[in-house]
Scaffold this motif. Structure first.
Motif, PDB file in Angstrom:
ATOM      1  N   SER A  76     -31.067  20.313  -0.068  1.00  0.00           N
ATOM      2  CA  SER A  76     -30.352  19.224  -0.738  1.00  0.00           C
ATOM      3  C   SER A  76     -31.158  17.936  -0.713  1.00  0.00           C
ATOM      4  O   SER A  76     -31.203  17.185  -1.707  1.00  0.00           O
ATOM      5  CB  SER A  76     -28.983  18.999  -0.079  1.00  0.00           C
TER       6      SER A  76
ATOM      7  N   ASP B  50     -27.682  14.928  -8.251  1.00  0.00           N
ATOM      8  CA  ASP B  50     -28.376  15.010  -6.969  1.00  0.00           C
ATOM      9  C   ASP B  50     -28.928  13.668  -6.514  1.00  0.00           C
ATOM     10  O   ASP B  50     -29.414  13.553  -5.375  1.00  0.00           O
ATOM     11  CB  ASP B  50     -29.514  16.029  -7.037  1.00  0.00           C
TER      12      ASP B  50
ATOM     13  N   TYR C  59     -26.315  12.323  -2.529  1.00  0.00           N
ATOM     14  CA  TYR C  59     -26.064  13.499  -1.701  1.00  0.00           C
ATOM     15  C   TYR C  59     -25.225  13.082  -0.501  1.00  0.00           C
ATOM     16  O   TYR C  59     -25.628  12.226   0.295  1.00  0.00           O
ATOM     17  CB  TYR C  59     -27.383  14.118  -1.231  1.00  0.00           C
TER      18      TYR C  59
END
Length: 420
Positions: free
Chosen positions: A10, A173, A176
């Motif tokens: 991530s 993204d 996060y």
């Protein structure tokens, strides 16, 4: 179940997503933020329901309860802050310096985004939209680690963030939200290939942990052990208003008053200065001289004895120290010993005393005849704030957009080569 590899993946995705932000048009950035502000207003009930789940897990007398609490008015204020940030001029691209060297090379120093900014914070869900708006306006991606106390609220806030980003064709993204488990914090703090800087906001214990664990750069936003010194030249009626506001407006925040230092010449005026606090149930830790001055009018069940521990405490509640001191110099000595470098204030009409205080007191914000509650990015015209830095490198005090940029040197030549 989340794994360390999941977190690293991530973080990598956030780093990749951050590159596209550097080419994003001003109008698109502003539109995204304005739409996000409206989305907050349109989803007040959903946010409050999630916040109620978090509040149910915390005792109402916990000092963090007020920080965790969201109301319709607070959500509307957060939305207004997001809109304010959208309207602020971006520092990105600003030419700080430019010159032409003797050899004909054009040299300029230009503000650029930092890249990926991680913020670790505790029970303060308002930080989530603040950080997103400031990072997005300055074309940075952000990693949010908000802690378990506010996790349900943060999940909803970040889901709304992702929704508005997707609606505008922006990779979600760029924001996060890390899992709340503490075991993943060191993973992020050592992910120097993906995260450019970490800003911890919270207790001294949290800040110490981040400083000692991180291999990435850290900007400390330290605790606020906040002092006000009342000089013998002070306007007493004004001083009483300022003291009451600094202590009781929102006692759980970092700019709230912790220690009141009063010139001993004002011992007979303590009732004028402190009766507004008694009416609000403020517990006082007093030194011997102050206790004598307070006895007879201040409720005895709200009086205690000040010591090194209380003087070194950020109370975050309706408690504070009150100390009588012999001089402004003694007050400044006390601040040097116990101050945290956050906010310090003097209430005085003597300009020589106030100028000396401004010059000698070492803190990110030093005030004259004003409540310490004004140490705030919004109040300073920065829109929201990403934190209040108590260190001296890179940024100090409330951190707005400019603090979220670095700079690079642009060198434009015409084939010049450096002589041997």
């Amino acid at each position: 179940m989340t794994t360390e590899n999941d977190v690293l993946l991530s973080l990598e995705n956030t780093k990749k997503a951050s590159y596209a932000l550097q080419d994003m048009a001003e109008d698109q950035i502003k539109t995204v933020l304005r739409d996000f502000a409206q989305m907050l207003r349109d989803n007040v009930q959903q946010i409050l329901e999630a916040n109620e789940k978090d509040l149910m897990k915390m005792a109402a007398d916990n000092p963090f309860y007020d920080r965790l609490l969201l109301t319709e008015e607070r959500i509307k204020a957060i939305a207004a802050d997001v809109e304010h940030v959208s309207d602020l001029p971006s520092p990105v691209g600003e030419v700080i310096d430019e010159m032409t060297l003797a050899n004909g090379i054009d040299l300029s120093r230009v503000r650029v985004p930092i890249g990926v900014i991680a913020v670790i914070y505790e029970a303060r869900p308002n930080v989530t939209p603040d950080v997103f708006s400031l990072c997005f306006r300055s074309q940075n991606a952000c990693v949010l680690r908000g802690g378990s106390d506010a996790h349900e609220t943060n999940l909803v806030l970040v889901a709304l963030t992702h929704k508005v980003l997707k609606a505008h064709g922006v990779d979600p993204d760029v924001v996060y939200l890390m899992p709340p488990e503490r075991e993943y914090v060191p993973v992020m703090l050592r992910a120097h290939q993906y995260v450019d800087v970490c800003i911890p906001r919270g207790s001294q214990q949290l800040i110490d942990f981040v400083r000692e664990t991180a291999s990435i750069p850290v900007i400390e936003t330290g605790r606020g052990v906040v002092h006000i010194y009342v000089d013998e030249s002070a306007d007493l009626a004004m001083a009483a208003r300022v003291i009451e506001n600094a202590k009781t407006r929102r006692p759980s925040v970092c700019n709230a008053l912790d220690t009141l230092l009063v010139h001993e010449a004002l011992a007979g005026d303590m009732e004028t200065l402190l009766m507004p606090l008694a009416a609000k149930g403020v517990r006082i830790f007093a030194n011997d001289a102050a206790k004598v001055a307070l006895e007879g009018f201040y409720p005895s069940d709200l009086l205690d004895v000040a010591d090194d521990k209380s003087c070194d405490t950020e109370f975050m509640s309706l408690q504070m120290n009150v100390l009588l001191v012999p001089s402004a110099a003694a007050a400044m000595d006390h601040i040097r010993r116990y101050g945290s470098g956050h906010t310090e204030a003097i209430l005085a009409q003597d300009p020589d005393v106030t100028e000396t205080f401004l010059r000698r007191v070492d803190a990110s914000t030093v005030m004259v005849n004003a409540s310490t509650a004004f140490t705030d990015g919004g109040q300073f015209g920065l829109g929201a704030e990403i934190g209040i830095s108590t260190q001296k490198l890179h940024a100090r005090g409330p951190m707005g957009l400019e603090a979220l940029t670095s700079y690079k040197w642009f060198v434009r030549g015409k084939g010049q080569v450096r002589p041997a």
